[in-house]
Design a protein around this motif. Structure first.
Motif, PDB file in Angstrom:
ATOM      1  N   ILE A  64       0.809  -1.223   0.000  1.00 43.93           N
ATOM      2  CA  ILE A  64       0.000   0.000   0.000  1.00 43.93           C
ATOM      3  C   ILE A  64       0.842   1.273   0.000  1.00 43.93           C
ATOM      4  O   ILE A  64       0.336   2.351  -0.288  1.00 43.93           O
ATOM      5  CB  ILE A  64      -0.976   0.030   1.195  1.00 43.93           C
ATOM      6  CG1 ILE A  64      -0.205   0.036   2.519  1.00 43.93           C
ATOM      7  CG2 ILE A  64      -1.952  -1.129   1.127  1.00 43.93           C
ATOM      8  CD1 ILE A  64      -0.982   0.619   3.673  1.00 43.93           C
ATOM      9  N   ASP A  65       2.128   1.158   0.339  1.00 45.17           N
ATOM     10  CA  ASP A  65       3.012   2.320   0.392  1.00 45.17           C
ATOM     11  C   ASP A  65       4.444   1.784   0.413  1.00 45.17           C
ATOM     12  O   ASP A  65       4.659   0.574   0.564  1.00 45.17           O
ATOM     13  CB  ASP A  65       2.720   3.164   1.646  1.00 45.17           C
ATOM     14  CG  ASP A  65       3.165   4.618   1.520  1.00 45.17           C
ATOM     15  OD1 ASP A  65       3.936   4.935   0.584  1.00 45.17           O
ATOM     16  OD2 ASP A  65       2.750   5.424   2.366  1.00 45.17           O
ATOM     17  N   THR A  66       5.412   2.674   0.280  1.00 45.87           N
ATOM     18  CA  THR A  66       6.818   2.277   0.263  1.00 45.87           C
ATOM     19  C   THR A  66       7.644   3.247   1.087  1.00 45.87           C
ATOM     20  O   THR A  66       7.413   4.455   1.037  1.00 45.87           O
ATOM     21  CB  THR A  66       7.360   2.272  -1.184  1.00 45.87           C
ATOM     22  OG1 THR A  66       6.556   1.418  -1.976  1.00 45.87           O
ATOM     23  CG2 THR A  66       8.781   1.772  -1.247  1.00 45.87           C
TER      24      THR A  66
ATOM     25  N   GLY B 292       5.823   6.563   4.910  1.00 43.26           N
ATOM     26  CA  GLY B 292       5.920   6.120   3.530  1.00 43.26           C
ATOM     27  C   GLY B 292       5.812   7.271   2.542  1.00 43.26           C
ATOM     28  O   GLY B 292       5.432   8.391   2.896  1.00 43.26           O
ATOM     29  N   ALA B 293       6.115   6.985   1.289  1.00 38.35           N
ATOM     30  CA  ALA B 293       6.060   7.985   0.220  1.00 38.35           C
ATOM     31  C   ALA B 293       4.662   8.579   0.075  1.00 38.35           C
ATOM     32  O   ALA B 293       4.506   9.742  -0.280  1.00 38.35           O
ATOM     33  CB  ALA B 293       6.517   7.359  -1.096  1.00 38.35           C
ATOM     34  N   ALA B 294       3.630   7.781   0.366  1.00 35.55           N
ATOM     35  CA  ALA B 294       2.246   8.250   0.273  1.00 35.55           C
ATOM     36  C   ALA B 294       1.729   8.793   1.611  1.00 35.55           C
ATOM     37  O   ALA B 294       0.548   9.091   1.743  1.00 35.55           O
ATOM     38  CB  ALA B 294       1.342   7.120  -0.219  1.00 35.55           C
ATOM     39  N   GLY B 295       2.614   8.881   2.611  1.00 32.02           N
ATOM     40  CA  GLY B 295       2.236   9.463   3.892  1.00 32.02           C
ATOM     41  C   GLY B 295       1.805   8.486   4.970  1.00 32.02           C
ATOM     42  O   GLY B 295       1.457   8.904   6.075  1.00 32.02           O
ATOM     43  N   THR B 296       1.824   7.194   4.694  1.00 35.97           N
ATOM     44  CA  THR B 296       1.445   6.205   5.701  1.00 35.97           C
ATOM     45  C   THR B 296       2.459   6.212   6.846  1.00 35.97           C
ATOM     46  O   THR B 296       3.653   6.055   6.617  1.00 35.97           O
ATOM     47  CB  THR B 296       1.386   4.786   5.084  1.00 35.97           C
ATOM     48  OG1 THR B 296       0.539   4.814   3.946  1.00 35.97           O
ATOM     49  CG2 THR B 296       0.892   3.772   6.094  1.00 35.97           C
ATOM     50  N   GLU B 297       1.969   6.408   8.073  1.00 40.03           N
ATOM     51  CA  GLU B 297       2.839   6.359   9.246  1.00 40.03           C
ATOM     52  C   GLU B 297       2.819   4.957   9.831  1.00 40.03           C
ATOM     53  O   GLU B 297       1.748   4.384  10.045  1.00 40.03           O
ATOM     54  CB  GLU B 297       2.370   7.365  10.299  1.00 40.03           C
ATOM     55  CG  GLU B 297       2.603   8.795   9.892  1.00 40.03           C
ATOM     56  CD  GLU B 297       2.279   9.774  11.009  1.00 40.03           C
ATOM     57  OE1 GLU B 297       1.650   9.388  12.023  1.00 40.03           O
ATOM     58  OE2 GLU B 297       2.674  10.942  10.856  1.00 40.03           O
TER      59      GLU B 297
ATOM     60  N   GLU C 233      -1.825  -5.393   5.879  1.00 41.21           N
ATOM     61  CA  GLU C 233      -1.289  -4.651   4.741  1.00 41.21           C
ATOM     62  C   GLU C 233       0.233  -4.661   4.776  1.00 41.21           C
ATOM     63  O   GLU C 233       0.844  -4.965   5.805  1.00 41.21           O
ATOM     64  CB  GLU C 233      -1.820  -3.215   4.751  1.00 41.21           C
ATOM     65  CG  GLU C 233      -3.313  -3.137   4.536  1.00 41.21           C
ATOM     66  CD  GLU C 233      -3.854  -1.719   4.640  1.00 41.21           C
ATOM     67  OE1 GLU C 233      -4.825  -1.441   3.927  1.00 41.21           O
ATOM     68  OE2 GLU C 233      -3.321  -0.919   5.433  1.00 41.21           O
TER      69      GLU C 233
ATOM     70  N   ILE D 187       3.968  -2.610   3.670  1.00 38.46           N
ATOM     71  CA  ILE D 187       4.727  -1.421   3.280  1.00 38.46           C
ATOM     72  C   ILE D 187       6.016  -1.936   2.660  1.00 38.46           C
ATOM     73  O   ILE D 187       6.796  -2.639   3.320  1.00 38.46           O
ATOM     74  CB  ILE D 187       5.049  -0.526   4.503  1.00 38.46           C
ATOM     75  CG1 ILE D 187       3.781  -0.080   5.209  1.00 38.46           C
ATOM     76  CG2 ILE D 187       5.924   0.658   4.080  1.00 38.46           C
ATOM     77  CD1 ILE D 187       2.925   0.882   4.445  1.00 38.46           C
TER      78      ILE D 187
END
Length: 157
Positions: free
Chosen positions: A18-20, A37-42, A65, A67
């Motif tokens: 879902i993110d990296t 993550g690059a998409a803002g996932t903390e 999920e 990362i």
């Protein structure tokens, strides 16, 4: 905030990611840290012991999920020698200074340090500036869950 419950090795085959997170060599070795993550996932990483995250590996979250983990491009020196014996001597001098190094057939990579560059050039090495992911060897007392370490060479791309 999501919580990482496990780390997966390179090319684990699970999905979806879902993110990296893109991390430098020294940032991929961790025990407890907040990652974004690059998409803002903390993601809060809080493992019982220190782990080294593989390039192309992943963090599994408490909700299932994933990362993805990517090795960052880093400014490095590429060190080349006249022959194999010379490369071994250069490796000894680098190790004698307790400098993390990526050892490959025909070259050694280290983080840029002008003092080491001057020393190595004085020893006859060819030292070039490059930028690529860094996969330094871990010390003799480093523990890693992947056995013999050959996965690092095979799973970098």
């Amino acid at each position: 905030m999501r919580r990482a419950i496990a780390h997966l090795p390179a090319n684990h085959g699970k999905s979806p990611i879902i993110d990296t997170v893109t991390l430098a060599h020294d940032e991929r070795r961790l025990r407890r840290k907040l990652l974004v993550g690059a998409a803002g996932t903390e993601v809060m990483v809080d493992f019982p012991s220190t782990v080294t995250l593989d390039h192309n590996g992943a963090l599994e979250l408490d909700n299932g999920e994933l990362i993805g983990v990517t090795a960052a491009q880093e400014p490095l020196y590429e060190i080349r020698a006249k022959d194999t014996g010379h490369l071994l001597r250069l490796a000894w001098h680098i190790g004698n200074r307790h400098t993390p190094a990526q050892l490959e057939q025909g070259r050694i990579l280290i983080k840029r340090d002008h003092v080491l560059k001057t020393m190595l050039e004085g020893l006859g090495a060819t030292v070039s500036n490059i930028t690529e992911p860094f996969f330094a060897e871990h010390g003799a007392y480093h523990s890693h869950s992947h056995g013999d370490g050959t996965h690092a060479l095979l799973n970098r791309k």
